[in-house]
Design a protein around this motif. Structure first.
Motif, mmCIF file in Angstrom:
data_model
loop_
_atom_site.group_PDB
_atom_site.id
_atom_site.type_symbol
_atom_site.label_atom_id
_atom_site.label_comp_id
_atom_site.label_asym_id
_atom_site.label_seq_id
_atom_site.Cartn_x
_atom_site.Cartn_y
_atom_site.Cartn_z
ATOM 1 N N ASP A 226 0.839 -1.202 0.000
ATOM 2 C CA ASP A 226 0.000 0.000 0.000
ATOM 3 C C ASP A 226 0.871 1.248 0.000
ATOM 4 O OD1 ASP A 226 -0.231 1.206 3.143
ATOM 5 O OD2 ASP A 226 0.534 -0.831 2.900
ATOM 6 N N GLU A 227 0.295 2.376 -0.370
ATOM 7 C CA GLU A 227 1.069 3.613 -0.532
ATOM 8 C C GLU A 227 1.637 4.150 0.774
ATOM 9 O OE1 GLU A 227 -1.249 6.456 -2.628
ATOM 10 O OE2 GLU A 227 -0.795 5.566 -4.584
ATOM 11 N N ASN A 228 1.088 3.719 1.899
ATOM 12 C CA ASN A 228 1.612 4.148 3.195
ATOM 13 C C ASN A 228 2.648 3.173 3.741
ATOM 14 O OD1 ASN A 228 -0.044 6.508 3.448
ATOM 15 N ND2 ASN A 228 -1.775 5.156 3.920
ATOM 16 N N ALA A 229 2.933 2.130 2.962
ATOM 17 C CA ALA A 229 3.923 1.116 3.348
ATOM 18 C C ALA A 229 3.611 0.494 4.700
ATOM 19 C CB ALA A 229 5.331 1.713 3.333
ATOM 20 N N GLN A 230 2.327 0.221 4.919
ATOM 21 C CA GLN A 230 1.918 -0.437 6.165
ATOM 22 C C GLN A 230 1.792 -1.952 5.993
ATOM 23 O OE1 GLN A 230 -1.725 1.939 6.915
ATOM 24 N NE2 GLN A 230 -0.738 2.582 8.817
ATOM 25 N N PHE A 231 1.453 -2.389 4.769
ATOM 26 C CA PHE A 231 1.235 -3.807 4.518
ATOM 27 C C PHE A 231 1.963 -4.247 3.246
ATOM 28 C CE2 PHE A 231 -2.537 -2.164 6.693
ATOM 29 C CZ PHE A 231 -2.561 -2.993 7.815
ATOM 30 N N VAL A 232 2.511 -5.452 3.314
ATOM 31 C CA VAL A 232 3.118 -6.082 2.143
ATOM 32 C C VAL A 232 2.381 -7.401 1.939
ATOM 33 C CG1 VAL A 232 5.211 -6.961 1.067
ATOM 34 C CG2 VAL A 232 5.348 -5.037 2.667
ATOM 35 N N ILE A 233 1.607 -7.470 0.865
ATOM 36 C CA ILE A 233 0.742 -8.623 0.628
ATOM 37 C C ILE A 233 1.399 -9.577 -0.374
ATOM 38 C CG2 ILE A 233 -1.535 -9.379 -0.142
ATOM 39 C CD1 ILE A 233 -2.501 -6.505 0.439
ATOM 40 N N SER A 234 1.531 -10.835 0.018
ATOM 41 C CA SER A 234 1.971 -11.874 -0.914
ATOM 42 C C SER A 234 0.749 -12.309 -1.710
ATOM 43 C CB SER A 234 2.551 -13.070 -0.145
ATOM 44 O OG SER A 234 2.833 -14.135 -1.017
ATOM 45 N N LEU A 235 0.681 -11.877 -2.970
ATOM 46 C CA LEU A 235 -0.524 -12.088 -3.769
ATOM 47 C C LEU A 235 -0.458 -13.341 -4.629
ATOM 48 C CD1 LEU A 235 -3.249 -10.686 -4.506
ATOM 49 C CD2 LEU A 235 -2.056 -9.660 -6.444
ATOM 50 N N LEU A 236 0.713 -13.653 -5.153
ATOM 51 C CA LEU A 236 0.801 -14.736 -6.128
ATOM 52 C C LEU A 236 2.155 -15.430 -6.040
ATOM 53 C CD1 LEU A 236 -0.828 -15.917 -8.582
ATOM 54 C CD2 LEU A 236 0.492 -14.365 -10.030
#
Length: 338
Positions: free
Chosen positions: A89-99
């Motif tokens: 996210d643009e606030n660098a709060q979450f890093v999602i492993s999507l694929l």
């Protein structure tokens, strides 16, 4: 080294993208700031992503997860082919492993970037969430190719149900087996670690092939790529060794610029290394000897000696001759480690 793209859409996203690239100094990371770079501002995102899905091992979207999902969806091929795809996210709060969380390494990359950004990694794969052994993640760390990705779900499902899965290995095993993985018995699902893929000891068998085979090649001058290809295929097929086991091609130094041989290596993305005649001739061991070859190139055997010299282990295929090409295969002294 990872080849990747970081795609952002706003000024704030671009700043986060720069932070991500700074966290991966040893990798080749390209930044595509679509919100601030006039050269790409009006290009098609779909075309950029289509190319990245083929060329890259990592794509990071800095923005909404929905944008990432719609961008990659038309180009998905399967877990053994798709690159790791992350969303930040643009606030660098979450890093999602999507694929491609396991084989593509997205889960590990998500945690790595989250640690560097001071963010929260979001990992949704069931085995990781419950701390259960993930065979595809382990295989990647071991340098093994997963041959039948469709079988992974049977192994993971068994472990998630609290059942055991089996393991069979042609190589020595070091360390303690993960919980739920057993050497004895005949469970319904399990995995085999081997250069060969013909054994089916379980109803649901997953083959893991370590990339430890060095292919020694000798050839006459001016040989074609097609001739090299045919001889290599014959050597592997004759001994039932999976193509995925080959990690390097080696030969004599006078062959370093042989066009057909070099083209073969490029075609299969295999590194190519050569040795001097003296280095090969001084190698101890029993090899097929040819007086004609020694008179011609200064060493009695190229393919077998080069393969063993490079691998540091034993021959698994003595020299095979086909249409001016000799091929031999040797394996590294490799062990399975848990």
């Amino acid at each position: 080294m990872i080849w990747g793209k970081v795609i952002s859409f706003t000024d704030r996203g671009a700043a986060v993208g720069q932070r991500i690239a700074a966290l991966m100094p040893e990798d080749q990371i390209e930044l595509y700031a679509r919100g601030i770079d006039p050269s790409i501002k009006h290009t098609f995102l779909t075309r950029m992503v289509q190319q990245a899905m083929v060329d890259c091992g990592l794509i990071v979207f800095v923005g909404a997860a929905g944008i990432a999902v719609r961008a990659v969806a038309p180009y998905l091929q399967g877990k053994t082919h798709d690159p790791a795809v992350l969303v930040v996210d643009e606030n660098a709060q979450f890093v999602i492993s999507l694929l491609s969380g396991h084989i593509g390494g997205a889960n590990a990359l998500a945690q790595r970037l989250a640690d560097g950004l001071g963010a929260q990694a979001v990992i949704t794969t069931a085995t990781d969430g419950r701390g259960i052994f993930a065979v595809d993640t382990w295989a990647k760390k071991q340098g093994c190719t997963v041959m039948e990705a469709e079988q992974i779900r049977f192994l993971s499902a068994a472990l998630l149900r609290g059942e055991t899965i089996g393991i069979r290995s042609d190589f020595p095993i070091e360390g303690i087996l993960p919980s739920g993985v057993k050497l004895d018995g005949t469970p319904e699902s399990g995995f085999v670690i081997s250069l060969y893929t013909n054994a089916q000891p379980f109803a649901h068998t997953l083959h893991l092939v370590p990339r430890i085979v060095h292919m020694g090649i000798g050839c006459r001058r001016g040989i074609s790529q097609q001739a090299v290809e045919a001889a290599a295929h014959m050597a592997l097929k004759t001994h039932g060794i999976a193509w995925q086991a080959v990690c390097k091609v080696v030969s004599l130094d006078i062959k370093k610029d042989e066009a057909g041989l070099c083209a073969f290596c490029v075609q299969h993305s295999l590194p190519f290394e050569t040795f001097s005649a003296n280095a090969l001739e001084s190698l101890p061991g029993e090899f097929h000897s040819s007086a004609f070859v020694r008179q011609t190139v200064g060493v009695d055997n190229v393919s077998e000696r080069a393969a063993v010299k490079s691998a540091g282990g034993a021959l698994v295929c003595h020299r095979i001759v086909k249409d001016g090409v000799t091929v031999a295969l040797a394996q590294e002294n490799w062990r399975v480690q848990f």
